[in-house]
Design an enzyme around this catalytic site. Structure first.
Site, PDB file in Angstrom:
ATOM      1  N   ASP A 147       0.822  -1.219   0.000  1.00 29.69           N
ATOM      2  CA  ASP A 147       0.000   0.000   0.000  1.00 29.69           C
ATOM      3  C   ASP A 147       0.852   1.262   0.000  1.00 29.69           C
ATOM      4  OD1 ASP A 147      -2.172  -1.656   0.226  1.00 29.69           O
ATOM      5  OD2 ASP A 147      -3.026  -0.686   1.993  1.00 29.69           O
ATOM      6  N   VAL A 331     -17.347   5.983  -0.935  1.00 27.70           N
ATOM      7  CA  VAL A 331     -18.058   7.262  -0.850  1.00 27.70           C
ATOM      8  C   VAL A 331     -17.790   8.109  -2.091  1.00 27.70           C
ATOM      9  CG1 VAL A 331     -18.296   9.410   0.463  1.00 27.70           C
ATOM     10  CG2 VAL A 331     -18.043   7.227   1.665  1.00 27.70           C
ATOM     11  N   GLY A 332     -16.540   8.199  -2.482  1.00 25.20           N
ATOM     12  CA  GLY A 332     -16.177   9.004  -3.649  1.00 25.20           C
ATOM     13  C   GLY A 332     -16.886   8.556  -4.916  1.00 25.20           C
ATOM     14  N   GLU A 333     -17.100   7.241  -5.050  1.00 20.83           N
ATOM     15  CA  GLU A 333     -17.754   6.700  -6.238  1.00 20.83           C
ATOM     16  C   GLU A 333     -19.272   6.848  -6.192  1.00 20.83           C
ATOM     17  OE1 GLU A 333     -16.486   2.607  -6.546  1.00 20.83           O
ATOM     18  OE2 GLU A 333     -14.395   3.179  -6.256  1.00 20.83           O
TER      19      GLU A 333
END
Length: 398
Positions: A147, A331-333
């Site tokens: 990551d 959330v962004g999508e």
């Protein structure tokens, strides 16, 4: 020639997998094994629009991998284990040892283990998954995908904290950043969509889920990101505080009598949207509550958007402008309301967004800017598993 690659995300008591055909990037099957080493272990496998579930006692990750492979064969998804050409494993922390993904060897395993103190909850679990697959599928390449790797291109002035320099040298205290695999995937996808070389683009990537991070990506390389030494830093999140004055920790300890560990627990699990609203860490709940006139839900949403605003502005300044703003993750999508709150007032930097387009995009890819907008705003569903599979092929020399 196509390769079948397993993208693996191993937790301490779980194992998520996707079987992906590369280079087509076709999802063949995906599944989850839950409650490994606990009572009520469960396996779920999805393929061809069908879903298989089973419950049986699973004592450890080796047994979990064995059962997973047996199910893939029994369900006719693969003929035998020789159909699998390689595996890619999500590893949370690569520290400074891994500026890119790595073919797993005994030495790489030891290096991942040496980074345990930087990610005590995740690296040991990720390593259990790697070891189980290496034991059961010894004849194929296994690749660790970190990551943190994508952010290893940050310059010193971005990753160093203003502490005595020897703390960095002696203890590795610096900004590492997270969600790198996601930021890398969506930035590359944005370049594809725009038909431009990524080297020419200045991108601000907003990975907004229960955990959230913003990344400044200049010419395809991360030059700054909001998370820090841990994923606690940065913007307000579901239950994490994001950036706070560090002097608050001893102050809270003094006022409440709590230990440093207990206060850290509060900052990680009881703060953020949950802490401010007092009701929920889920933005969908808070949007509903705000509509019903609940002021603290409204306040939580305002703080959330304000913190993201601040990072977008600072990263635009850092890169001397911006060409693309990306929204990704749960959330962004999916939340047009959160996107609207974040984008409001950014016209001064060339962001002209279309409320109608924004309201129509939920979990699908597309532009939400007006055609004349100098800055493009794109919703891109993230696909960390595909990125992991790509790296498994690249670093596994498949």
């Amino acid at each position: 020639m196509s390769n079948l690659v397993l993208a693996i995300n191993a937790g301490s008591s779980s194992l998520k997998f996707q079987l992906i055909e590369i280079p087509e990037e076709k999802l063949v099957s995906k599944g989850l094994i839950e409650r490994i080493g606990l009572k009520g272990s469960k396996i779920t496998v999805e393929y061809d629009g069908r879903k298989f579930t089973d419950e049986k006692e699973i004592n450890d990750h080796v047994q979990a991998v064995n059962i997973m492979l047996d199910n893939l064969i029994d369900l006719g998804i693969i003929r035998d284990i020789n159909d699998i050409d390689g595996t890619g494993h999500r590893v949370v922390h690569g520290g400074e040892l891994f500026p890119e993904s790595a073919l797993v060897t005994n030495n790489v395993e030891k290096q991942i283990e040496s980074l345990t103190e930087l990610a005590p909850l995740h690296n040991p679990a990720n390593l259990m998954g790697i070891r189980a697959f290496r034991k059961l599928l010894p004849g194929i390449p296994h690749v660790a995908v970190f990551d943190t790797s994508f952010h290893q291109t940050m310059p010193e002035q971005a990753y160093l904290y203003s502490l005595p320099f020897h703390y960095y040298k002696d203890y590795g205290i610096r900004k590492y950043g997270f969600h790198g695999t996601s930021h890398k995937y969506v930035s590359q996808r944005a370049a594809e969509i725009l038909g431009k070389p990524i080297e020419e683009l200045r991108i601000i990537s907003c990975h907004i889920g229960n955990g959230a991070s913003i990344a400044a990506i200049d010419g395809g390389e991360s030059v700054d990101t909001s998370m820090g030494f841990t994923p606690l830093a940065g913007v307000t999140m579901g239950t994490r505080s994001g950036d706070i004055d560090p002097a608050l920790i001893p102050y809270i300890m003094e006022k409440t009598g709590k230990s440093a560990e207990a206060v850290l627990d509060i900052l990680n699990k009881e703060s953020g949207l949950l802490g401010i609203s007092g009701t929920s860490s889920d933005l969908r709940d808070l949007e509903q509550d705000a509509e019903e006139g609940k002021t603290r839900a409204q306040l939580a949403l305002d703080v959330f958007a304000s913190r993201i605003h601040k990072y977008i502005g600072s990263y635009a300044a850092k890169m001397h402008g911006v060409d693309v703003v990306i929204f990704t993750a749960g959330v962004g999508e999916n939340s047009d309301e959160v996107r609207a709150r974040v984008l409001e007032g950014l016209e001064f930097m060339g962001v002209y967004w279309d409320p109608k387009k924004n309201s129509q995009l939920h979990g699908t890819e597309g532009f939400i800017n007006y055609p004349h907008s100098p800055v493009k705003v794109i919703v891109i569903p993230t696909n960390e598993e595909v990125m992991i599979a790509r790296d498994a092929v690249k670093f596994g020399s498949l």
